[in-house]
Design an enzyme around this catalytic site. Structure first.
Site, PDB file in Angstrom:
ATOM      1  N   GLU A 136     -25.596 -13.454  -3.659  1.00 37.17           N
ATOM      2  CA  GLU A 136     -25.699 -14.203  -2.409  1.00 37.17           C
ATOM      3  C   GLU A 136     -26.982 -13.827  -1.676  1.00 37.17           C
ATOM      4  OE1 GLU A 136     -23.561 -16.471  -1.258  1.00 37.17           O
ATOM      5  OE2 GLU A 136     -21.789 -16.163  -2.525  1.00 37.17           O
TER       6      GLU A 136
ATOM      7  N   HIS B  75     -23.262 -24.830  -5.258  1.00 40.62           N
ATOM      8  CA  HIS B  75     -23.210 -25.373  -3.903  1.00 40.62           C
ATOM      9  C   HIS B  75     -24.609 -25.888  -3.560  1.00 40.62           C
ATOM     10  CE1 HIS B  75     -19.751 -22.329  -3.509  1.00 40.62           C
ATOM     11  NE2 HIS B  75     -19.286 -23.510  -3.831  1.00 40.62           N
TER      12      HIS B  75
HETATM   13 ZN   LIG Z   1     -22.176 -20.803  -2.606  1.00 40.18          ZN
END
Ligand SMILES: [Zn+2]
Length: 374
Positions: free
Chosen positions: A335, A166
């Site tokens: 994350e 991303h």
């Molecule tokens: Zn991501």
């Protein structure tokens, strides 16, 4: 007053920019996609002028629940990114600043440009421990870079680290800088011990086209790369096709896919609990790794994170699930926050490139005690 975004990773549309006290902007959607949340632009011509900036389409962003508690990033020198007072109300993200210099850069998080990526690849290529390889090309014709670090495979474990599927999650590539700093330091005892037993395959940027285009989540074809690992194709997701083919060639013993999360103000790891072939040994390694990392870095925790998948519920479209299922190995999604780590907040900078680099060091240290058992 000037507002510009025609640079590497730039993203903003001007709605109204006549009055510094009421600048209205909108974030552009990812090309061929409805996702948007990443913004990056330059504000100039308003030195010592109070500016009030509104992002008027914030409520339609991919993760609008990520705006409460978020503070906008800004920089004069494009190196040091500090936070601006920011509020989210009535669907609008609003921040105020009185620029001390002619030019102020403003972004969702400290940007990581493709030019900096090229510098990173060039720099690591100079290390005797690293070999760089172009796996192929993206839809926009950019290189897909793989960096191998180590003394060759020769019975060593295959460790895969990838980041930035991303593209708007730029903290993931800042994390990569910390990983390279650690692994390529010939005096670092952890790195030396790791490289005795493991060979590293590193993709610091999985989505060069989305990165350069200023996307949040997709590539040049509007594809969310972390939803195609079960069936990538060269026409719409060459990035995953190329990296997956390389993984199938090398095998995978340990895998970390590095991301950023818009909403949760914590660093955390998501696993592969829903894969069909889940083995107790995989779960045990996951537990060991996560608890070791909790002890090693106060910027990491396991109280807050994503809900755990129900047994057998994975669809293997996500990289971590695909890799854990295909290779039967320990595969995880890391994350980091766009906001801050609420357990150890920093009022000036929030979560930052430097803290992302530090977390990478801890992540590599936690790998060492596991290596023999992978
Ligand atoms: Zn991501």
């Amino acid at each position: 007053m000037h507002i510009s975004q025609a640079f590497d990773g730039g993203n903003i549309d001007i709605v109204a920019a006549d009055d510094p006290s009421d600048i209205r902007l909108a974030i552009r959607k990812d090309h061929r996609s409805d996702f948007y949340q990443w913004f990056s632009f330059r504000l100039s011509g308003v030195t010592d002028t109070p500016c009030r900036i509104s992002i008027v389409n914030a409520d339609g962003a991919a993760y609008a629940d990520g705006w409460p508690g978020y503070r906008t990033c800004a920089s004069y020198d494009r190196e040091t990114w500090f936070r601006l007072p920011t509020v989210y109300e009535n669907g609008i993200l609003r921040f105020e600043v009185e620029p001390e210099q002619d030019s102020l850069y403003i972004a969702y998080f400290a940007p990581y440009s493709m030019e900096r990526h090229a510098d990173l690849i060039a720099e690591v290529a100079g290390s005797p421990l690293a070999v760089t390889r172009v796996l192929g090309h993206t839809l926009d014709g950019q290189d897909m870079d793989l960096v191998e670090v180590g003394h060759g495979r020769d019975g060593r474990k295959a460790v895969w680290l990838i980041a930035r599927q991303h593209p708007g999650e730029t903290m993931a590539e800042w994390w990569m800088e910390g990983a390279f700093d650690t692994l390529l330091d010939p005096d670092n005892p952890i790195a030396r011990a790791l490289l005795e037993k493991a060979h590293f395959y590193i993709v610091p940027n999985m989505n060069p086209d989305g990165s350069r285009r200023g996307h949040l989540r997709t590539n040049a074809a509007g594809v969310n790369l972390n939803r195609v690992w079960n069936a990538p194709d060269m026409d719409t997701s060459p990035e995953v096709s190329l990296v997956r083919a390389a993984m199938l060639e090398t095998g995978v013993d340990f895998h970390l896919d590095v991301h950023g999360d818009e909403a949760l103000p914590y660093c955390f790891i998501a696993g592969f609990e829903g894969i069909p072939s889940l083995k107790p040994g995989q779960t045990a390694l996951f537990e060991r790794y996560v608890s070791d990392l909790c002890g090693r870095s106060p910027d990491f925790q396991r109280t807050h994170g994503y809900p755990v998948d129900a047994a057998g519920s994975s669809d293997l479209k996500k990289c971590t699930d695909y890799v854990a299922e295909t290779f039967g190995c320990l595969a995880m999604t890391l994350e980091m926050p766009f906001k801050d780590n609420a357990d150890l907040p920093d009022d000036t900078f929030g979560w930052s490139p430097e803290r992302s680099r530090h977390l990478a060091r801890a992540c590599l240290e936690s790998l060492l005690p596991l290596l023999d058992d992978l």
